[in-house]
Motif scaffolding. Structure first.
Motif, PDB file in Angstrom:
ATOM      1  N   THR A   6      -0.549  -3.715 -11.840  1.00  0.00           N
ATOM      2  CA  THR A   6       0.492  -2.722 -11.560  1.00  0.00           C
ATOM      3  C   THR A   6       1.160  -2.243 -12.842  1.00  0.00           C
ATOM      4  N   GLU A   7       1.291  -3.108 -13.825  1.00  0.00           N
ATOM      5  CA  GLU A   7       1.847  -2.682 -15.118  1.00  0.00           C
ATOM      6  C   GLU A   7       0.911  -1.678 -15.786  1.00  0.00           C
ATOM      7  N   ASP A  66       1.254   1.814 -14.279  1.00  0.00           N
ATOM      8  CA  ASP A  66       2.535   2.497 -14.388  1.00  0.00           C
ATOM      9  C   ASP A  66       2.459   3.630 -15.415  1.00  0.00           C
ATOM     10  N   LEU A  84      -2.799  -5.194  -3.946  1.00  0.00           N
ATOM     11  CA  LEU A  84      -2.860  -3.821  -4.440  1.00  0.00           C
ATOM     12  C   LEU A  84      -3.282  -2.920  -3.286  1.00  0.00           C
ATOM     13  N   ASP A 115      -1.882   1.990  -5.433  1.00  0.00           N
ATOM     14  CA  ASP A 115      -1.913   1.213  -6.680  1.00  0.00           C
ATOM     15  C   ASP A 115      -3.228   1.416  -7.407  1.00  0.00           C
TER      16      ASP A 115
END
Length: 126
Positions: A3-4, A7, A107, A111
């Motif tokens: 997820t990082e 982003d 996820l 995502d």
């Protein structure tokens, strides 16, 4: 980590482990697989660790007693069977890699789309 990396407003993502081949190797293999990279490419990239760790492993072996040097060999490199075992475990525990992404890593499709949008370059194949 996933997820990082997905982003769009985030910073660069750095991930590592002690030798840069086990946890990092799996994280990279899982990330590449989530991005749709063919398994043969994932395996080739994973096995490249052996080439890049040659000098380090040579130094590590030099400090080992002869009696235990052979025992350490499996710990110093990577093998195709190690990665195959990891993917087999995912299949056994989750049924598929996609289910591992959704249930194991939690996820969702948004995502994964964001991850692909951030990390892939070019037009998707039709």
């Amino acid at each position: 980590m996933f997820t990082e990396a997905a982003d769009p407003d985030g910073e660069a993502v750095l991930y590592h482990c002690t030798a840069g081949k086990d946890r990092t190797g799996w994280a990279s293999a899982a990330l590449l697989t989530a991005l749709g990279v063919p398994r043969s490419t994932v395996v080739r990239d994973y096995l490249a660790s052996n080439r890049y760790l040659t000098a380090y492993n040579r130094q590590a072996r030099a400090h080992l007693p002869d009696a235990v040097e052979d025992a350490y060999e499996p710990l110093l490199g990577v093998r195709k069977t190690y990665l195959a075992a990891s993917f087999a475990r995912v299949e056994r525990d989750y049924g598929s890699f996609d289910h591992y992404l959704s249930s194991g890593l939690r996820l969702d499709s948004d995502d994964l789309a964001a991850l692909r949008g951030e990390l892939l370059v070019g037009e998707p194949d039709p």
